[in-house]
Design a protein around this motif. Structure first.
Motif, short mmCIF file in Angstrom:
data_model
loop_
_atom_site.label_atom_id
_atom_site.label_comp_id
_atom_site.label_asym_id
_atom_site.label_seq_id
_atom_site.Cartn_x
_atom_site.Cartn_y
_atom_site.Cartn_z
N LYS A 154 0.83 -1.20 0.00
CA LYS A 154 0.00 0.00 0.00
C LYS A 154 0.87 1.25 0.00
O LYS A 154 1.64 1.50 0.93
CB LYS A 154 -0.93 0.00 1.22
CG LYS A 154 -1.92 1.17 1.25
CD LYS A 154 -2.82 1.07 2.48
CE LYS A 154 -3.73 2.26 2.59
NZ LYS A 154 -4.85 2.21 1.63
N THR A 155 0.73 2.06 -1.06
CA THR A 155 1.45 3.34 -1.14
C THR A 155 0.49 4.48 -1.43
O THR A 155 0.88 5.64 -1.31
CB THR A 155 2.53 3.30 -2.24
OG1 THR A 155 1.91 2.95 -3.50
CG2 THR A 155 3.60 2.26 -1.91
N GLU A 156 -0.73 4.18 -1.85
CA GLU A 156 -1.74 5.19 -2.15
C GLU A 156 -2.92 4.99 -1.21
O GLU A 156 -3.21 3.88 -0.77
CB GLU A 156 -2.21 5.08 -3.60
CG GLU A 156 -1.09 5.15 -4.63
CD GLU A 156 -0.74 6.57 -5.00
OE1 GLU A 156 -1.53 7.48 -4.64
OE2 GLU A 156 0.31 6.78 -5.63
N GLU A 157 -3.65 6.06 -0.93
CA GLU A 157 -4.79 5.98 -0.02
C GLU A 157 -5.85 5.00 -0.53
O GLU A 157 -6.53 4.33 0.26
CB GLU A 157 -5.42 7.38 0.15
CG GLU A 157 -6.57 7.42 1.14
CD GLU A 157 -6.15 7.06 2.56
OE1 GLU A 157 -7.00 6.54 3.31
OE2 GLU A 157 -4.97 7.28 2.92
N THR A 158 -5.98 4.89 -1.84
CA THR A 158 -7.01 4.03 -2.41
C THR A 158 -6.59 2.57 -2.53
O THR A 158 -7.42 1.72 -2.85
CB THR A 158 -7.42 4.53 -3.80
OG1 THR A 158 -6.25 4.67 -4.62
CG2 THR A 158 -8.15 5.87 -3.70
N HIS A 159 -5.32 2.25 -2.30
CA HIS A 159 -4.88 0.87 -2.36
C HIS A 159 -5.51 0.06 -1.23
O HIS A 159 -5.85 0.61 -0.18
CB HIS A 159 -3.36 0.77 -2.27
CG HIS A 159 -2.65 1.31 -3.46
ND1 HIS A 159 -1.28 1.42 -3.52
CD2 HIS A 159 -3.12 1.77 -4.64
CE1 HIS A 159 -0.94 1.92 -4.69
NE2 HIS A 159 -2.04 2.15 -5.39
N PRO A 160 -5.68 -1.25 -1.41
CA PRO A 160 -6.28 -2.08 -0.35
C PRO A 160 -5.50 -1.99 0.96
O PRO A 160 -4.27 -1.87 0.97
CB PRO A 160 -6.22 -3.49 -0.92
CG PRO A 160 -6.13 -3.30 -2.41
CD PRO A 160 -5.35 -2.03 -2.61
#
Length: 242
Positions: A154-160
């Motif tokens: 996870k590196t983005e807010e929308t990633h699981p």
């Protein structure tokens, strides 16, 4: 339901990468061998394996790719072992990239669309350690026990927030989906949105707490109802953006 590992070999090796791919039905050793490119979008590799007769056979192709949002390199593979073609990606954790390691993890890409989830039972329980959950989901056709493990990609807010894993017959962990932490805009209660690749197709469900469960460690899995509250990327398939 697929999982596996891939390792970049030294430059003198015959195959650029070697690895294993697992499902609930097979465990297969694979190699990625460089092939001549006919155009910019031609495959970069042939994926090969050894059949039961000991003969090396081509079972697919693979491409070097770069993530659109992350800019991180990964390998996209299309493979057919006799059960029909499927797609997987080979990606690296942040730790593997930082260490300049040649180790990749094979994860499922996308399945064949969502199935209806009206007749579903299940439960999810928070574990005391490692910010993980254990649970099951079942109907008259399948019964899956699984775990939710923190998503190290996870590196983005929308990633699981979590990866959903089950065990193969040999005990190999297979990633079969993703889960997102969410909050209801209507009630303000926390819940989890799950996307799971079941034997019948991709399944969307929510894990929620009723009045008796609220504040505890147990969630009930219920059919997904599209209320517009789902996480932004929850419908984009099973791929993890590395």
């Amino acid at each position: 339901m697929f999982a596996g590992t891939l390792t970049r070999n030294v430059e003198t090796a015959a195959a650029q990468y070697t690895g294993m791919i697992h499902s609930t039905r097979f465990d297969i050793a694979i190699q990625l061998e460089t092939r001549p490119k006919m155009s910019a979008r031609s495959p970069d590799f042939d994926v090969t394996a050894v059949n039961k007769s000991g003969r090396k056979v081509r079972i697919g192709t693979a491409w070097n790719e770069t993530g659109n949002t992350s800019g991180n390199p990964y390998i996209s593979m299309q493979i057919d072992v006799g059960l029909g073609p499927f797609r997987v990606n080979a990606v690296q954790t942040k730790e593997a990239r930082a260490a300049q390691s040649g180790a990749f993890e094979i994860i499922p890409l996308v399945s064949n669309g969502l199935m209806k989830s009206g007749s579903i039972s299940g439960e999810l329980t928070a574990m005391d350690a490692d910010n993980a959950f254990t649970g099951y989901i079942a109907n008259m056709m399948f019964d899956l026990e699984f775990m939710l493990i923190e998503n190290s990609y996870k590196t983005e807010e929308t990633h699981p927030d979590y990866r959903i894993e089950v065990s193969s017959p040999r005990g190999t962990l297979i990633r079969v989906g993703s889960a997102w932490m969410a909050k209801s805009s209507r009630t303000g209660n926390d819940y989890l949105s799950l996307l799971i690749n079941t034997p019948d197709g991709d399944l969307r469900v929510n894990a929620v707490q009723n009045e008796e469960q609220r504040g505890g460690q147990t969630f009930s899995i219920i059919p997904f109802i599209d209320s517009g509250e789902q996480p932004q990327d929850a419908g984009t398939g099973l791929s993890l953006v590395a």
